[in-house]
Design a protein around this motif. Sequence first.
Motif, short mmCIF file in Angstrom:
data_model
loop_
_atom_site.label_atom_id
_atom_site.label_comp_id
_atom_site.label_asym_id
_atom_site.label_seq_id
_atom_site.Cartn_x
_atom_site.Cartn_y
_atom_site.Cartn_z
N SER A 81 0.83 -1.21 0.00
CA SER A 81 0.00 0.00 0.00
C SER A 81 0.87 1.26 0.00
N LEU A 82 1.94 1.21 0.79
CA LEU A 82 2.80 2.40 0.87
C LEU A 82 3.50 2.66 -0.46
N ALA A 83 3.96 1.59 -1.11
CA ALA A 83 4.62 1.77 -2.42
C ALA A 83 3.65 2.40 -3.43
N TYR A 84 2.40 1.90 -3.44
CA TYR A 84 1.39 2.48 -4.33
C TYR A 84 1.19 3.96 -4.01
N ALA A 85 1.04 4.26 -2.73
CA ALA A 85 0.76 5.64 -2.33
C ALA A 85 1.95 6.55 -2.66
N LEU A 86 3.16 6.05 -2.40
CA LEU A 86 4.35 6.87 -2.66
C LEU A 86 4.51 7.18 -4.14
N SER A 87 4.02 6.25 -4.99
CA SER A 87 4.17 6.47 -6.43
C SER A 87 3.39 7.70 -6.90
N MET A 88 2.45 8.18 -6.07
CA MET A 88 1.74 9.43 -6.42
C MET A 88 2.66 10.64 -6.27
N PHE A 89 3.70 10.48 -5.44
CA PHE A 89 4.52 11.63 -5.07
C PHE A 89 5.88 11.67 -5.75
N GLY A 90 6.31 10.53 -6.32
CA GLY A 90 7.54 10.51 -7.09
C GLY A 90 8.85 10.47 -6.32
N PRO A 91 8.96 9.74 -5.21
CA PRO A 91 10.30 9.52 -4.65
C PRO A 91 10.97 8.36 -5.39
N GLU A 92 12.26 8.10 -5.07
CA GLU A 92 12.92 6.91 -5.64
C GLU A 92 12.70 5.76 -4.66
N LEU A 93 12.31 4.60 -5.17
CA LEU A 93 12.04 3.46 -4.30
C LEU A 93 13.07 2.36 -4.54
#
Lengths: 308, 152
Positions: free
Chosen positions: A172-184
Amino acid sequence: MNFKSRNIVSIWDFTKDEVEFILDSAEEMVPIARGEETNTALSGKILATLFYEPSTRTRFSFESAMKRLGGSTVGFADPSGTSFKKGETLADTIKMVDAYSDVIVLRHPQEGSARLAAEFSSKPVINAGDGAGQHPTQTLLDLFTIRQAKGKIEGNKIVFVGDLKYGRTVHSLAYALSMFGPELNFVAPETLQMPKEVVEHVTACDTKVCSGNKLEDFINDADVVYVTRIQKERFPDEAEYQKVAHIYQIKNTLLQNVKDDLIIMHPLPRVDEIAPEVDKTPHARYFEQAFNGIPVRMALLKLVLGVS
Amino acid sequence: MKKEFKVTPIQNGTVIDHITEGMALKVLKILHITGTGKSIVSVAMNVPSEKCEMKDIVKVEDRELEPRELDKIALIAPNATVSFIRDMEIVKKHRVNLPDMVDGILRCSNPNCISNKSEPVEYKAVVTNRDPLTLKCYYCDREQEDVVGNII
């Protein structure tokens, strides 16, 4: 932005603007959550907490959030003393609780249960974890913790480490973070890597992704390290578990060359992924993260009850 | 030369043609055609076709099926065509079109989904992609595996 009567079932139901609005609202709740200010905005309102599975942080923080805002709670932390044991369907329980409360928080072992509950309830339903499915309030408090520590979510290099295959919080966090554009960066043994569909989704959102299995290769450049427990109960046999158990252990020796402002997060409970000696370093954020569950859940309760 | 029909024309009713080969029995299942009604039902499987190598055909006499119901067969037979016959004439043709939400004809492929428990709900799936077909369970959000095998 109007959230009145809205169900909080999945992080996928929110836009980036809505997430930011919730985080802004949570920011305003921090002094009340700490007990430095009093507030009775939810006086007279009743929260029903239906926990069909064990929970420490989520249940306590929802109850604390409701009470800090002057509301009250009813519910159970163990379904063994309820009509569930007599075979009552979730749908029937929800229809009954709907009449007894103003907002419902549900944790249930079956995936999709919160969406089903929302169909049978006229009151807002908040998903507090449905099996291996969604746990949106955890995701929101994780985002809140990153933003609080770093000032913004975008632009950070975020390393996920541990059980990335089964851990619902990291998906869930990876999906949510993808809205903001950090590097994962995804660090896990081969057998516990992030599922392909999650990697494909975040990559499609123009998120830069790197994967590996050695934390040492990633930690010195990281802004955030998000650690998860390798869950013994997920493995079909003990031998498979032992191959990967204890594979990642964060100790002070591993932190010698990290960035000064690196933060280490963990949804808790931990086993041995983070040594207790790390708790005393400025990098440890997991207890602050657990506290952040209160302001985030306060904000959500106020928003779905339409109370400003 | 006299044309030979493998399945004879019908006077009145519904003809579902260009069904993906081998899927005719699944089509009957989706449409809840069990053979217990009064209609004569003809099924032809693995019929040589000009459009595709092989196809299946289903003919249901004296009954015009609802287009909305028929659209559900697009799950397993996306190229199927439906003709409504009156007095041996085609009065209407319909190309199946999968709705955005499919309900009631599948079970979720996730055994731990709440829709597979004893709850008073019909399974629902959201069509997330049409070619190739992908469905997501409305309840548990999981992408569905083995759609054909999970037809109820």
